[in-house]
Write a protein that holds these residues in place. Sequence first.
Motif, PDB file in Angstrom:
ATOM      1  N   ASP A 186     133.164 -11.991  73.484  1.00  0.00           N
ATOM      2  CA  ASP A 186     134.261 -12.645  72.977  1.00  0.00           C
ATOM      3  C   ASP A 186     134.886 -13.526  74.036  1.00  0.00           C
ATOM      4  O   ASP A 186     135.142 -13.038  75.099  1.00  0.00           O
ATOM      5  N   SER A 187     135.653 -14.513  73.623  1.00  0.00           N
ATOM      6  CA  SER A 187     136.342 -15.231  74.492  1.00  0.00           C
ATOM      7  C   SER A 187     137.554 -15.888  74.047  1.00  0.00           C
ATOM      8  O   SER A 187     137.725 -16.191  72.813  1.00  0.00           O
ATOM      9  N   GLU A 218     140.212 -22.931  81.800  1.00  0.00           N
ATOM     10  CA  GLU A 218     140.570 -21.507  81.989  1.00  0.00           C
ATOM     11  C   GLU A 218     139.990 -20.951  80.892  1.00  0.00           C
ATOM     12  O   GLU A 218     140.430 -21.099  79.792  1.00  0.00           O
ATOM     13  N   LEU A 219     139.034 -19.965  80.930  1.00  0.00           N
ATOM     14  CA  LEU A 219     138.315 -19.378  80.073  1.00  0.00           C
ATOM     15  C   LEU A 219     138.395 -17.748  80.165  1.00  0.00           C
ATOM     16  O   LEU A 219     137.919 -17.372  81.396  1.00  0.00           O
ATOM     17  N   GLU A 220     138.843 -17.066  79.168  1.00  0.00           N
ATOM     18  CA  GLU A 220     138.808 -15.555  79.366  1.00  0.00           C
ATOM     19  C   GLU A 220     137.586 -15.024  78.639  1.00  0.00           C
ATOM     20  O   GLU A 220     137.550 -15.424  77.452  1.00  0.00           O
ATOM     21  N   VAL A 221     136.736 -14.507  79.246  1.00  0.00           N
ATOM     22  CA  VAL A 221     135.510 -13.953  78.628  1.00  0.00           C
ATOM     23  C   VAL A 221     135.420 -12.369  78.691  1.00  0.00           C
ATOM     24  O   VAL A 221     135.675 -11.637  79.885  1.00  0.00           O
ATOM     25  N   SER A 222     135.161 -11.644  77.609  1.00  0.00           N
ATOM     26  CA  SER A 222     134.974 -10.069  77.401  1.00  0.00           C
ATOM     27  C   SER A 222     133.605  -9.904  76.777  1.00  0.00           C
ATOM     28  O   SER A 222     133.086 -10.644  75.951  1.00  0.00           O
ATOM     29  N   THR A 223     132.845  -8.752  77.315  1.00  0.00           N
ATOM     30  CA  THR A 223     131.787  -8.592  76.565  1.00  0.00           C
ATOM     31  C   THR A 223     131.845  -7.004  76.116  1.00  0.00           C
ATOM     32  O   THR A 223     132.560  -6.197  76.963  1.00  0.00           O
ATOM     33  N   ARG A 224     131.175  -6.801  75.032  1.00  0.00           N
ATOM     34  CA  ARG A 224     130.977  -5.328  74.704  1.00  0.00           C
ATOM     35  C   ARG A 224     129.476  -4.796  74.414  1.00  0.00           C
ATOM     36  O   ARG A 224     128.680  -5.630  73.665  1.00  0.00           O
TER      37      ARG A 224
END
Length: 198
Positions: free
Chosen positions: A121-122, A141-147
């Motif tokens: 998810d970003s 600028e990129l915010e990345v999250s992973t599950r």
Amino acid sequence: MLSKIILLLCVSLLTACSLGGSVPRDHYYRIAEINITPLDRELFTHIVIKPVKVSGLLHERAILYVEKLRPLELQRYHYHFWSQTPASLVQQALGQAFSSSLAAGRVSLELGEQRADLVVDSRLLKFERQIDGDVASIEIELEVSTRHRDGSYWSRTYRVANQLDTLAMHDSAQAFSESLQQIMQKLIDDIQSTHSQL
């Protein structure tokens, strides 16, 4: 009488064009394909990359810029556009990064019936060109999250700013590509490092 007025207007327009006036032409830019050095081993069976979240002007295809003397005013070019919205360009870059790295046997850009091992998810926070006199720089600028399938969660923000020695728009598009390449390489490195600790 009306037809004479229309005729005069047409002649005036043609005369203006012949005297050097030209109709502005739209320009469209794309991002170069992202290629990551393949990993030594596959980390996941299936990775899903959700659509990139954006807000404000990043919903549009116009290329955005900020002048150094007016840093709070976000502006957009009238005749220079991305081939797709920045969100779509970044989602494709993420897909190319995970696919070329061979991090997973399958990489999807949308949720399907099959449950993924990793969901990415970003949120794109910045994707703009900055102008300082006759010097341009670009910032992403990129915010990345992973599950992960096991419930573990991971998040990180990536920021890259590169300065150019030219104002040429094509060179800026190239700089956007190179900056995305840097972000994707760092992301894959971080994913590999994090996964090895699980």
